[in-house]
Scaffold this motif. Structure first.
Motif, PDB file in Angstrom:
ATOM      1  N   PRO A  74      10.581   4.260   0.737  1.00  0.00           N
ATOM      2  CA  PRO A  74       9.751   3.082   0.982  1.00  0.00           C
ATOM      3  C   PRO A  74       9.808   2.008  -0.104  1.00  0.00           C
ATOM      4  CG  PRO A  74       8.405   5.082   0.853  1.00  0.00           C
ATOM      5  CD  PRO A  74       9.830   5.495   0.779  1.00  0.00           C
ATOM      6  N   PHE A  75       9.834   2.395  -1.359  1.00  0.00           N
ATOM      7  CA  PHE A  75       9.801   1.392  -2.425  1.00  0.00           C
ATOM      8  C   PHE A  75      11.163   1.196  -3.066  1.00  0.00           C
ATOM      9  CE2 PHE A  75       5.378   2.668  -1.915  1.00  0.00           C
ATOM     10  CZ  PHE A  75       4.791   1.432  -1.740  1.00  0.00           C
ATOM     11  N   ALA A  76      12.235   1.597  -2.387  1.00  0.00           N
ATOM     12  CA  ALA A  76      13.617   1.356  -2.809  1.00  0.00           C
ATOM     13  C   ALA A  76      14.305   0.659  -1.641  1.00  0.00           C
ATOM     14  CB  ALA A  76      14.310   2.669  -3.161  1.00  0.00           C
ATOM     15  N   PRO A  77      14.188  -0.661  -1.532  1.00  0.00           N
ATOM     16  CA  PRO A  77      14.676  -1.373  -0.364  1.00  0.00           C
ATOM     17  C   PRO A  77      16.176  -1.173  -0.133  1.00  0.00           C
ATOM     18  CG  PRO A  77      13.862  -2.903  -2.025  1.00  0.00           C
ATOM     19  CD  PRO A  77      13.627  -1.533  -2.527  1.00  0.00           C
ATOM     20  N   GLN A 103       0.827  -1.204   0.000  1.00  0.00           N
ATOM     21  CA  GLN A 103       0.000   0.000   0.000  1.00  0.00           C
ATOM     22  C   GLN A 103       0.865   1.259   0.000  1.00  0.00           C
ATOM     23  OE1 GLN A 103      -3.380  -0.143  -0.277  1.00  0.00           O
ATOM     24  NE2 GLN A 103      -2.949  -2.306  -0.590  1.00  0.00           N
ATOM     25  N   PRO A 104       0.356   2.356  -0.536  1.00  0.00           N
ATOM     26  CA  PRO A 104       1.097   3.627  -0.518  1.00  0.00           C
ATOM     27  C   PRO A 104       1.382   4.086   0.916  1.00  0.00           C
ATOM     28  CG  PRO A 104      -0.826   3.770  -1.946  1.00  0.00           C
ATOM     29  CD  PRO A 104      -0.927   2.467  -1.207  1.00  0.00           C
ATOM     30  N   VAL A 105       2.455   4.838   1.063  1.00  0.00           N
ATOM     31  CA  VAL A 105       2.842   5.365   2.377  1.00  0.00           C
ATOM     32  C   VAL A 105       3.325   6.801   2.215  1.00  0.00           C
ATOM     33  CG1 VAL A 105       3.515   3.124   3.281  1.00  0.00           C
ATOM     34  CG2 VAL A 105       5.208   4.529   2.149  1.00  0.00           C
ATOM     35  N   THR A 106       3.560   7.462   3.332  1.00  0.00           N
ATOM     36  CA  THR A 106       4.142   8.797   3.320  1.00  0.00           C
ATOM     37  C   THR A 106       5.663   8.642   3.363  1.00  0.00           C
ATOM     38  OG1 THR A 106       2.231   9.638   4.501  1.00  0.00           O
ATOM     39  CG2 THR A 106       4.217  11.014   4.511  1.00  0.00           C
ATOM     40  N   ALA A 107       6.330   8.945   2.261  1.00  0.00           N
ATOM     41  CA  ALA A 107       7.772   8.711   2.139  1.00  0.00           C
ATOM     42  C   ALA A 107       8.585   9.449   3.197  1.00  0.00           C
ATOM     43  CB  ALA A 107       8.241   9.100   0.745  1.00  0.00           C
ATOM     44  N   SER A 108       8.140  10.611   3.623  1.00  0.00           N
ATOM     45  CA  SER A 108       8.900  11.394   4.598  1.00  0.00           C
ATOM     46  C   SER A 108       8.972  10.714   5.970  1.00  0.00           C
ATOM     47  CB  SER A 108       8.299  12.786   4.743  1.00  0.00           C
ATOM     48  OG  SER A 108       6.977  12.696   5.250  1.00  0.00           O
ATOM     49  N   GLU A 109       8.119   9.729   6.211  1.00  0.00           N
ATOM     50  CA  GLU A 109       8.119   9.022   7.492  1.00  0.00           C
ATOM     51  C   GLU A 109       9.148   7.891   7.535  1.00  0.00           C
ATOM     52  OE1 GLU A 109       4.079   7.823   8.120  1.00  0.00           O
ATOM     53  OE2 GLU A 109       3.382   9.879   8.369  1.00  0.00           O
ATOM     54  N   VAL A 127      16.384  -6.282   5.752  1.00  0.00           N
ATOM     55  CA  VAL A 127      15.924  -5.539   4.580  1.00  0.00           C
ATOM     56  C   VAL A 127      14.840  -4.578   5.032  1.00  0.00           C
ATOM     57  CG1 VAL A 127      14.786  -5.696   2.330  1.00  0.00           C
ATOM     58  CG2 VAL A 127      16.422  -7.457   3.020  1.00  0.00           C
ATOM     59  N   TYR A 128      14.984  -3.321   4.669  1.00  0.00           N
ATOM     60  CA  TYR A 128      13.985  -2.303   4.975  1.00  0.00           C
ATOM     61  C   TYR A 128      13.396  -1.804   3.666  1.00  0.00           C
ATOM     62  CZ  TYR A 128      15.793  -2.219   9.693  1.00  0.00           C
ATOM     63  OH  TYR A 128      16.170  -2.574  10.950  1.00  0.00           O
ATOM     64  N   GLY A 129      12.097  -1.729   3.602  1.00  0.00           N
ATOM     65  CA  GLY A 129      11.399  -1.239   2.424  1.00  0.00           C
ATOM     66  C   GLY A 129       9.933  -1.602   2.542  1.00  0.00           C
ATOM     67  N   ARG A 130       9.097  -0.815   1.954  1.00  0.00           N
ATOM     68  CA  ARG A 130       7.656  -1.067   2.005  1.00  0.00           C
ATOM     69  C   ARG A 130       7.344  -2.376   1.316  1.00  0.00           C
ATOM     70  NH1 ARG A 130       3.538  -1.919   4.210  1.00  0.00           N
ATOM     71  NH2 ARG A 130       1.545  -1.146   3.483  1.00  0.00           N
ATOM     72  N   SER A 131       6.635  -3.226   2.015  1.00  0.00           N
ATOM     73  CA  SER A 131       6.232  -4.545   1.526  1.00  0.00           C
ATOM     74  C   SER A 131       7.411  -5.477   1.320  1.00  0.00           C
ATOM     75  CB  SER A 131       5.418  -4.424   0.241  1.00  0.00           C
ATOM     76  OG  SER A 131       4.239  -3.686   0.475  1.00  0.00           O
ATOM     77  N   ALA A 132       8.506  -5.227   2.013  1.00  0.00           N
ATOM     78  CA  ALA A 132       9.683  -6.103   1.890  1.00  0.00           C
ATOM     79  C   ALA A 132       9.426  -7.463   2.521  1.00  0.00           C
ATOM     80  CB  ALA A 132      10.900  -5.451   2.538  1.00  0.00           C
ATOM     81  N   SER A 133       8.505  -7.534   3.453  1.00  0.00           N
ATOM     82  CA  SER A 133       8.205  -8.824   4.059  1.00  0.00           C
ATOM     83  C   SER A 133       6.733  -9.141   3.873  1.00  0.00           C
ATOM     84  CB  SER A 133       8.602  -8.839   5.532  1.00  0.00           C
ATOM     85  OG  SER A 133       7.891  -7.837   6.234  1.00  0.00           O
TER      86      SER A 133
END
Length: 90
Positions: free
Chosen positions: A36-39, A24-30, A62-68
């Motif tokens: 978020p989408f560049a692990p 899902q979309p997120v607020t990149a500044s957080e 690994v950190y990134g949105r939806s990485a797990s």
């Protein structure tokens, strides 16, 4: 939606698996480690620059949105299907 079938002789039934895999979309500044989408990968001492053939350390994360999310179960199911095929059971 992804639909896959595995043709086997004399099937005994149908197995349906439902696993969600979206991000899902997120607020990149957080995000504090990377976008978020560049692990990115971090170890205990900070960022890790990955290179081909490099040994992976189990302490890295690994950190990134939806990485797990539900990616682990998806990979587990795919490996189980491969194992069944390898034994002639699937």
């Amino acid at each position: 939606v992804v639909l896959a079938t595995l043709a086997v002789p004399n099937p005994r039934g149908t197995l349906v698996l439902y696993i969600h895999y979206d991000g899902q979309p997120v607020t990149a500044s957080e995000w504090t480690r990377c976008q978020p989408f560049a692990p990115c990968v971090y170890g205990p001492s900070g960022p890790v620059a990955l290179a081909p053939g490099m040994r992976l350390d189990p302490e890295w994360r690994v950190y990134g949105r939806s990485a797990s999310d539900d990616k682990g179960p998806i990979v587990a199911v795919l490996n189980a299907v491969e194992a069944l095929k390898a034994t002639g059971s699937g």
